[in-house]
Write an enzyme that holds these catalytic residues in place. Sequence first.
Site, mmCIF file in Angstrom:
data_model
loop_
_atom_site.group_PDB
_atom_site.id
_atom_site.type_symbol
_atom_site.label_atom_id
_atom_site.label_comp_id
_atom_site.label_asym_id
_atom_site.label_seq_id
_atom_site.Cartn_x
_atom_site.Cartn_y
_atom_site.Cartn_z
ATOM 1 N N CYS A 2 15.965 -40.243 37.239
ATOM 2 C CA CYS A 2 16.863 -39.102 37.122
ATOM 3 C C CYS A 2 17.896 -39.369 36.028
ATOM 4 O O CYS A 2 18.299 -40.513 35.810
ATOM 5 C CB CYS A 2 17.608 -38.768 38.403
ATOM 6 S SG CYS A 2 16.539 -38.488 39.813
ATOM 7 N N ARG A 27 13.908 -39.705 31.705
ATOM 8 C CA ARG A 27 14.179 -40.384 32.971
ATOM 9 C C ARG A 27 13.601 -39.644 34.177
ATOM 10 O O ARG A 27 13.626 -40.146 35.299
ATOM 11 C CB ARG A 27 15.695 -40.525 33.171
ATOM 12 C CG ARG A 27 16.384 -41.296 32.092
ATOM 13 C CD ARG A 27 17.870 -41.338 32.344
ATOM 14 N NE ARG A 27 18.184 -42.082 33.541
ATOM 15 C CZ ARG A 27 18.372 -43.379 33.598
ATOM 16 N NH1 ARG A 27 18.290 -44.100 32.506
ATOM 17 N NH2 ARG A 27 18.658 -43.985 34.733
ATOM 18 N N TRP A 75 13.659 -36.917 38.930
ATOM 19 C CA TRP A 75 12.357 -37.517 39.249
ATOM 20 C C TRP A 75 12.385 -37.706 40.756
ATOM 21 O O TRP A 75 13.148 -38.523 41.280
ATOM 22 C CB TRP A 75 12.179 -38.848 38.535
ATOM 23 C CG TRP A 75 10.826 -39.463 38.745
ATOM 24 C CD1 TRP A 75 9.697 -39.212 38.032
ATOM 25 C CD2 TRP A 75 10.466 -40.437 39.734
ATOM 26 N NE1 TRP A 75 8.654 -39.965 38.522
ATOM 27 C CE2 TRP A 75 9.099 -40.720 39.564
ATOM 28 C CE3 TRP A 75 11.156 -41.094 40.756
ATOM 29 C CZ2 TRP A 75 8.406 -41.631 40.366
ATOM 30 C CZ3 TRP A 75 10.470 -41.996 41.549
ATOM 31 C CH2 TRP A 75 9.106 -42.254 41.341
ATOM 32 N N ASN A 101 21.648 -40.165 40.949
ATOM 33 C CA ASN A 101 20.485 -40.935 40.491
ATOM 34 C C ASN A 101 20.430 -42.180 41.374
ATOM 35 O O ASN A 101 21.360 -42.967 41.382
ATOM 36 C CB ASN A 101 20.695 -41.306 39.018
ATOM 37 C CG ASN A 101 19.726 -42.379 38.529
ATOM 38 O OD1 ASN A 101 20.015 -43.064 37.571
ATOM 39 N ND2 ASN A 101 18.597 -42.529 39.140
ATOM 40 N N GLY A 102 19.356 -42.317 42.160
ATOM 41 C CA GLY A 102 19.245 -43.466 43.057
ATOM 42 C C GLY A 102 18.697 -43.041 44.407
ATOM 43 O O GLY A 102 18.101 -41.966 44.531
ATOM 44 N N GLU A 487 -2.885 -53.964 28.581
ATOM 45 C CA GLU A 487 -1.906 -53.033 28.017
ATOM 46 C C GLU A 487 -2.606 -51.799 27.434
ATOM 47 O O GLU A 487 -2.143 -50.666 27.612
ATOM 48 C CB GLU A 487 -1.058 -53.766 26.958
ATOM 49 C CG GLU A 487 -0.080 -52.918 26.182
ATOM 50 C CD GLU A 487 0.958 -52.190 27.033
ATOM 51 O OE1 GLU A 487 1.075 -52.465 28.235
ATOM 52 O OE2 GLU A 487 1.633 -51.305 26.476
ATOM 53 N N LYS A 491 -2.003 -47.933 28.703
ATOM 54 C CA LYS A 491 -1.638 -46.817 27.814
ATOM 55 C C LYS A 491 -2.548 -45.624 28.073
ATOM 56 O O LYS A 491 -2.101 -44.495 28.186
ATOM 57 C CB LYS A 491 -1.756 -47.209 26.327
ATOM 58 C CG LYS A 491 -0.749 -48.169 25.769
ATOM 59 C CD LYS A 491 0.659 -47.647 25.684
ATOM 60 C CE LYS A 491 1.426 -47.784 26.967
ATOM 61 N NZ LYS A 491 2.146 -48.968 27.282
ATOM 62 N N GLU A 494 -1.959 -43.946 31.687
ATOM 63 C CA GLU A 494 -0.706 -43.245 31.971
ATOM 64 C C GLU A 494 -0.551 -41.946 31.183
ATOM 65 O O GLU A 494 0.106 -41.026 31.671
ATOM 66 C CB GLU A 494 0.511 -44.155 31.817
ATOM 67 C CG GLU A 494 0.857 -44.587 30.432
ATOM 68 C CD GLU A 494 2.097 -45.493 30.407
ATOM 69 O OE1 GLU A 494 3.000 -45.323 31.222
ATOM 70 O OE2 GLU A 494 2.140 -46.379 29.533
ATOM 71 N N HIS A 510 -18.205 -61.340 37.424
ATOM 72 C CA HIS A 510 -17.851 -61.597 38.823
ATOM 73 C C HIS A 510 -17.602 -60.296 39.581
ATOM 74 O O HIS A 510 -16.954 -60.310 40.622
ATOM 75 C CB HIS A 510 -16.624 -62.516 38.883
ATOM 76 C CG HIS A 510 -16.864 -63.840 38.243
ATOM 77 N ND1 HIS A 510 -17.678 -64.802 38.801
ATOM 78 C CD2 HIS A 510 -16.445 -64.363 37.060
ATOM 79 C CE1 HIS A 510 -17.733 -65.855 37.999
ATOM 80 N NE2 HIS A 510 -16.998 -65.608 36.930
ATOM 81 N N LYS A 609 10.552 -42.688 32.347
ATOM 82 C CA LYS A 609 10.698 -43.821 31.430
ATOM 83 C C LYS A 609 11.372 -45.009 32.110
ATOM 84 O O LYS A 609 11.008 -46.151 31.888
ATOM 85 C CB LYS A 609 11.529 -43.360 30.231
ATOM 86 C CG LYS A 609 11.734 -44.408 29.164
ATOM 87 C CD LYS A 609 10.477 -44.612 28.379
ATOM 88 C CE LYS A 609 10.601 -45.697 27.338
ATOM 89 N NZ LYS A 609 9.272 -46.190 26.954
HETATM 90 O O1 M6R Z 1 12.097 -50.568 31.020
HETATM 91 P P1 M6R Z 1 11.119 -51.576 31.514
HETATM 92 O O2 M6R Z 1 10.484 -52.359 30.433
HETATM 93 O O3 M6R Z 1 11.690 -52.464 32.576
HETATM 94 O O4 M6R Z 1 9.970 -50.712 32.199
HETATM 95 C C1 M6R Z 1 8.919 -51.311 32.879
HETATM 96 C C2 M6R Z 1 7.827 -50.323 33.149
HETATM 97 O O5 M6R Z 1 8.275 -49.287 33.962
HETATM 98 C C3 M6R Z 1 7.256 -49.734 31.860
HETATM 99 O O6 M6R Z 1 6.817 -50.726 30.989
HETATM 100 C C4 M6R Z 1 6.082 -48.785 32.168
HETATM 101 O O7 M6R Z 1 5.011 -49.507 32.676
HETATM 102 C C5 M6R Z 1 5.703 -48.005 30.914
HETATM 103 N N1 M6R Z 1 5.547 -46.620 31.239
HETATM 104 C C6 M6R Z 1 4.426 -48.453 30.317
HETATM 105 O O8 M6R Z 1 4.089 -47.722 29.183
#
Ligand code: M6R
Length: 614
Positions: A2, A27, A75, A101-102, A487, A491, A494, A510, A609
């Site tokens: 949020c 956010r 969020w 926010n929280g 990674e 990408k 998500e 395996h 984010k």
């Molecule tokens: O801000 P941070 O690096 O702590 O965030 C960690 C994850 O939430 C962040 O890397 C998330 O996995 C991304 N959406 C990946 O692209």
Amino acid sequence: MCGIVGYVGKRDAYPILIKGLHRLEYRGYDSAGIAIVNPQGDLNIYKCRGKVFDLEKFTQDKDVSGTAGIAHTRWATHGEPNDVNAHPHYSESRSIALIHNGIIENYAVLKEALVENGYTFQSCTDTEVLVQLIEYIKSTTNCSLFEAVQSALKRVVGAYAIAVVEKGNYDEIIAARKSSPLVVGMGDGEFFLASDATPIIEYTDQVVYINDGEMALINRSKPLKVVNLDNVETRIGIEKLEMSISQLEKGGYPHFMLKEIHEQPKTIVDCIRGRVAADGSNVVLSGVLANKDKFLNARRIIFVACGTSWHAALIGEHIIEDMCRIPVEVEYASEFRYRNPIIYPDDVVIAVSQSGETADTLAAVEVAKQHGAFIFGICNVVGSSIARATDSGAYIHVGPEIGVASTKAFTGQVTVMTMIALTLAKEKGCISQPEFTEVAQGLLALPRLVASALELDKQIKDLSKIFTYAHNFIYLGRGYNYPAAMEGALKLKEISYIHAEGYPAAEMKHGPIALIDSEMPVVVIATANNIYDKTVSNIQEIKARNGRVIAVVSENDTQVKDIADYCITVPEAPECLMPIVVSVPLQLFAYYIAVNKGRDVDQPRNLAKSVTVE
Ligand code: M6R
């Protein structure tokens, strides 16, 4: 998650709040709302499901006049994303409005008590309890709003950044934080409030970061007052923001993600600037050098991180163990914090976080602190909670990352980890000068190599069209390329919502090999290294089962180009830096598939984010 924005001063609050919400939309973006105190003292709340853009449409014919207001982009945690659960929330008499926010963890107990006292609830949120509690305290004890907020927060268990306004008072906003970020911008007869500095930079570069457990009384005609919950006043430290507005805009790109992918040659320059000697003979990372005894005498280094930052940490583990011969462990922060981990006072814990606000990583830092470990941060956002909670650290300096999918932060994190490894290896005397110089020169060459990898844009765009409608993907790599495979898979999933798994290539046999058939695309990172032949064998195993192989190979590739269905050729770098180079085409591949599918690339569903809740 949020995003919170607030304004009190002499200008119209509405445009400032809306623009601020757009900046903070990364956010959370399932609903948005605004509360403004108009010149007559009326407190108007407008809110709706959807993005900030929907809120703008919704408020087109409404009275949004007023010079004091608060706004929120959500969020959802408690209560589905809908109009009613959107913030702000009114108190029972509609005289107080609050954004949050929280998570208020004890909201159910508080709610029960309020219901017994005749309070009615409109939403399914935890937040509404807090605004009701504030009104209950204010009306039963006849105290000021500030005192009521202070007293209510003492009864709250959980995390919060809040902002509160009251009917009839267009001079004041009350704000408070615990485990969720909050920053106040200092103007001339006006104040700005936000979850981070991006909504503020347009108006002032003078900010005050509110610390955990503090409350701010923001009155447009008085100096800012910050106290703790026991009303002990804190000395205010004004900091200067180092950020430019152009960094917060798309700069002609259709999405922030594409802009951020293409920024990488520059962000890597920014990351190594002043740290790597021009001839590669030395690396100076002051946060490490100042604490070199801690690192060199460390029993272990433990990385704590989430998501992409966790993938970067896996690469950091490999580099540091390889170069420095110091044992390294990598932990998901969310698991580490709750499993009663063994941490020694002579451990060094490195928290990796782009945002510096990830709740699990911040909590892992606190756990490590309690055990007396030395804590080092690798963050991007300057002044963020993790950056401030750690004993020392190194910023990655890649500028604001706005696309939800992390790209330039990942390459910045791996770059910093390489510099940490080089610094420690040199101090420890376990690297020869030629070996040191080779990697350091590799760092200096990275911007050029990444720029060259970006020239694959057109090829990847074309390739993406072939695979847009695949239902599953497997990504494989070995050694340094294994975290890069994970990674790449993250990408893709998500932003395109295609199921993808990243695996060490040798683990295929395996289990996952059972998934291979002619429908299964397999991305194999097969760049030149001492296990190249082994990776070639893994590709043969896939081809023998009719899998479709998209291989990422280095320029001098000898075998893979003859057996893979598609080849993406990247320039060569020292092996430990290859995850950075290979990530570029994988980022582009995920991006174009998501675009082909019409996905909301910068704001994919269900994500935000900055994950500031558990
Ligand atoms: O801000 P941070 O690096 O702590 O965030 C960690 C994850 O939430 C962040 O890397 C998330 O996995 C991304 N959406 C990946 O692209």
